[in-house]
Design a protein around this motif. Structure first.
Motif, PDB file in Angstrom:
ATOM      1  N   ARG A  94       0.825  -1.194   0.000  1.00  0.00           N
ATOM      2  CA  ARG A  94       0.000   0.000   0.000  1.00  0.00           C
ATOM      3  C   ARG A  94       0.868   1.255   0.000  1.00  0.00           C
ATOM      4  NH1 ARG A  94      -2.472  -0.754   5.915  1.00  0.00           N
ATOM      5  NH2 ARG A  94      -3.928   0.851   5.239  1.00  0.00           N
ATOM      6  N   GLY A 127       2.561   4.663   1.266  1.00  0.00           N
ATOM      7  CA  GLY A 127       3.020   5.165   2.561  1.00  0.00           C
ATOM      8  C   GLY A 127       3.885   4.207   3.353  1.00  0.00           C
ATOM      9  N   VAL A 128       4.019   3.006   2.850  1.00  0.00           N
ATOM     10  CA  VAL A 128       4.898   2.080   3.574  1.00  0.00           C
ATOM     11  C   VAL A 128       6.351   2.496   3.375  1.00  0.00           C
ATOM     12  CG1 VAL A 128       5.721  -0.285   3.698  1.00  0.00           C
ATOM     13  CG2 VAL A 128       3.283   0.170   3.425  1.00  0.00           C
ATOM     14  N   LEU A 186       0.098  -4.850   5.190  1.00  0.00           N
ATOM     15  CA  LEU A 186       0.964  -3.997   4.371  1.00  0.00           C
ATOM     16  C   LEU A 186       0.357  -3.760   2.986  1.00  0.00           C
ATOM     17  CD1 LEU A 186       4.487  -5.490   5.208  1.00  0.00           C
ATOM     18  CD2 LEU A 186       3.700  -3.164   5.712  1.00  0.00           C
ATOM     19  N   GLY A 215      -8.560  -1.411   2.816  1.00  0.00           N
ATOM     20  CA  GLY A 215      -8.524  -0.820   4.160  1.00  0.00           C
ATOM     21  C   GLY A 215      -8.635   0.680   4.183  1.00  0.00           C
ATOM     22  N   SER A 216      -7.995   1.243   5.177  1.00  0.00           N
ATOM     23  CA  SER A 216      -8.154   2.657   5.467  1.00  0.00           C
ATOM     24  C   SER A 216      -7.243   3.541   4.599  1.00  0.00           C
ATOM     25  CB  SER A 216      -7.861   2.885   6.948  1.00  0.00           C
ATOM     26  OG  SER A 216      -6.662   2.244   7.306  1.00  0.00           O
ATOM     27  N   GLY A 217      -6.799   3.066   3.505  1.00  0.00           N
ATOM     28  CA  GLY A 217      -5.899   3.870   2.687  1.00  0.00           C
ATOM     29  C   GLY A 217      -4.481   3.816   3.216  1.00  0.00           C
ATOM     30  N   LEU A 222      -1.269   4.421   5.615  1.00  0.00           N
ATOM     31  CA  LEU A 222      -1.090   4.320   7.074  1.00  0.00           C
ATOM     32  C   LEU A 222      -0.929   5.688   7.717  1.00  0.00           C
ATOM     33  CD1 LEU A 222       1.395   1.325   7.248  1.00  0.00           C
ATOM     34  CD2 LEU A 222      -0.963   1.334   8.048  1.00  0.00           C
ATOM     35  N   PRO A 223      -1.500   5.865   8.875  1.00  0.00           N
ATOM     36  CA  PRO A 223      -1.305   7.142   9.584  1.00  0.00           C
ATOM     37  C   PRO A 223       0.094   7.194  10.189  1.00  0.00           C
ATOM     38  CG  PRO A 223      -2.564   5.633  10.942  1.00  0.00           C
ATOM     39  CD  PRO A 223      -2.326   4.926   9.623  1.00  0.00           C
ATOM     40  N   GLY A 224       0.599   8.383  10.347  1.00  0.00           N
ATOM     41  CA  GLY A 224       1.910   8.546  10.974  1.00  0.00           C
ATOM     42  C   GLY A 224       3.044   8.127  10.074  1.00  0.00           C
ATOM     43  N   ARG A 225       4.241   7.996  10.668  1.00  0.00           N
ATOM     44  CA  ARG A 225       5.415   7.618   9.890  1.00  0.00           C
ATOM     45  C   ARG A 225       6.158   6.470  10.559  1.00  0.00           C
ATOM     46  NH1 ARG A 225       8.652  12.589  10.254  1.00  0.00           N
ATOM     47  NH2 ARG A 225      10.237  11.104   9.621  1.00  0.00           N
ATOM     48  N   ALA A 226       6.844   5.724   9.732  1.00  0.00           N
ATOM     49  CA  ALA A 226       7.664   4.639  10.280  1.00  0.00           C
ATOM     50  C   ALA A 226       8.843   5.240  11.032  1.00  0.00           C
ATOM     51  CB  ALA A 226       8.167   3.751   9.165  1.00  0.00           C
TER      52      ALA A 226
END
Lengths: 224, 224, 224, 224
Positions: A137, A139-140, A178, A183-185, A187-191
């Motif tokens: 997805r 943003g990973v 992953l 899903g929710s599009g 991911l929120p936040g950052r790794a």
DNA sequence: TATGAATGAGAGTTCATTCAT
DNA sequence: AATGAATGAACTCTCATTCAT
């Protein structure tokens, strides 16, 4: 270094690795030396103190592991690459309970931070390829893989009659997370950046090795 | 006299909890007693040994936590219920670093095994509702939630400037993994039964408390 | 090959002297060897054990010192001779803190007993001349000078911003005591024979070197 | 403090005193405890570490000695007072070889610095009276008596078949030096202030107790 | 019943000394 | 002959646990 010294050094590292694997950080340098068929003082000729020996074990493992994992990450099939990377790394850490014990918490993170220079580019590329193929997805980030690894480590600690099956089950769950098409599009936040932890290795080991649980419960409360 | 004893017992448990939270398993029974304003010998009147005191702390926490979590799981909205259940439990464990320190690895699993009787039916229903609503994929079992919890615990150990954000990020990832509409269908294997772990608590604590790393390393190991 | 050995032996003695001077009896044979740029085992080829090496250092010093002091004692002016003898000897011992550390107590006495054969006649003559000139009271014997020397050594140990001044002050006091025209007449008792002490050197060193205070006290004995 | 604890504390101090007297600073805390019929750990309940025990011994001695010496110094006959003061102090230090061993070098000086507040006025008066009676030369100061004491201590270290006679001989010599009617007039320089040394006690003991002569020569080089 | 005190059994570390290259 | 390495025996200090008040 002389041949016998070399041999003894290896014996000590091996003994430490073995004992750390089975008994964790609570082992005694006397125990290690005995396991190696040597005297404690000899251990002190090779390592300034307990901590240094333990750290040497860890670094050894890391070095040995680095290439293996990098290879897995190089797989041209993005999904297989990701799965292999996680599985192999997990296997390594699992096999070496020493590593696990010493490095948890933060095991994978630290581990990655050691491998960082070599690994991060590879992982970045892996993710990109995955995103193009639709198995990852948006943003990973590379750091996410470290975290995922850490989560899998946690699974490893669950006692089970078929640990392998357990690991696979949750590996799939995480890979699906992953991928997460429905899903929710993103991911929120950052790794987390995987570069942080390196310096804290020494600190961490010190705090965990020093004055462990003290003398704690007598194994055989024999007398008194 | 009964009241005194009761009070002392509580004082000891409280002291142990506090010290375990801040200093981990390395604390001394003397320390605990001092923190409680009591003498070690008094601790021994209440608990057979160090281990029992520590275990009592854990059980106390668990009891206190049980109802809180059960409420969260009772949320009629399946997705919100699942999220709340995980978040609240996680928060509890995180707050009580004592628990975390003592129980990790295997924390949530063990924890769940304690709550089992009360919780499993609730979780089962939660999942079912979720599956009906489409927010939970097929094959998810109550035990999976325990595992997911454990994975989130692992995330908690990652040092970060914004731990909360980190937790949310991976909570989402895991919820997506549990939903996984576009993924590989149902999860392979089976979730672990949450009933297993109970017996190993004692064992585990023994091994982790036992024969700590002994005494400190010289502050200045160099000369004298 | 003979030259090498000779050189190594000297290197060891020199190293020991230097380290004894700065760090006292607490030094390690490893330290000495390292300072000499050699290996411990080599030290053992030259000296049977630590003690022997230390004793050798002492004897070396004594030999080197003997002629210097004898010259001073040969001064035709009795008073000046006596003053010079004491001052020079004192200076020697003071410079070589190694000697001081090892030999005190009993330093001068032992020292004298070594020099005995060479020195006693000279001192005897010095005293006689002094008595004839009136700067030495009746009953003073060669051994008394040894004792006086020892007393001055004690003064050396007093911390002072001007140690030299201190030494002079009490050198005068002692010379006046040796002259003592207005005093109690001849001294009561007899001076010790300076020949006694030799045998006790070995004993003494053993007891002072043996079973040191063991290992250090923790730098930070408090917590860990 | 409980009766038995009191007793044990005294036993430890006594044992330490005895062993220090016979074997000097090289003794082990294990030795001390054994001599006291106790376990080492008990020693550690009473004293934070080796050093503290040793210091306690010293202070005990000093306290016990203080009044004795002060009495001697109070003698109305100046000459007798001075002689008594020196002789008694000397006797004390001589009896307690522990004191001697620990405090040398600088024994009397330190000792005096402890007694200072109580003693200096007395000594000052003693000297003044002596000067009026003509048994003390001009320029003599209280600190000089400390130094004289130290010089007598040095004499004590000389092995002799009649140590008492030796001490008397040099006590006379020194008293004559202090009187010195026919001599060089007033003494050059100034006596050391006896107030300096107190702080250095701790330092000194640390350096002398820490890593004493190391493990040094094996008592019985049994095996290897 | 609660406490102060005592204790046995380590654990880490150091060092004089010996063995193998 | 000289070194690198190994070792045994200490030594200091700690702590879970028990005994005596």
């Amino acid at each position: 270094m002389r041949a016998d010294a070399q041999r003894n050094r290896q014996a000590l590292l091996g003994a430490a690795e073995r004992l750390l694997a089975t008994r964790g950080l609570t082992i005694t340098l006397d125990d290690v030396a005995a396991e190696a068929g040597l005297n404690v003082a000899t251990a002190y000729r090779h390592f300034a103190n307990k901590q240094e020996l333990f750290e040497a074990v860890v670094r050894e493992e890391i070095d040995r592991a680095a290439s293996i994992v990098a290879d897995a990450a190089a797989n041209p099939d993005a999904e297989a690459g990701m799965r292999d990377f996680l599985a192999q790394t997990l296997a390594l850490i699992t096999t070496k309970r020493s590593l696990h014990d010493i490095l948890t918490p933060g095991v994978a993170d630290r581990w990655l931070s050691e491998l960082d220079a070599r690994l991060e580019p590879l992982l970045g590329e892996l993710i990109e390829r995955g995103q193009r193929t639709g198995v990852v997805r948006a943003g990973v980030q590379p750091g996410d893989l470290g975290v995922v690894l850490q989560m899998l480590c946690a699974v490893t600690d669950i006692p089970s009659s078929d640990p392998e099956a357990l690991r696979i089950r949750y590996l799939e769950l995480l890979l699906d997370g992953l991928r997460a098409t429905g899903g929710s599009g993103s991911l929120p936040g950052r790794a987390p950046s995987s570069r942080v932890a390196r310096q804290s290795l020494e600190q961490e080991m010190k705090s965990r090795t020093h004055r462990g649980a003290g003398h704690a419960v007598r194994a055989d409360p024999a007398r008194g």
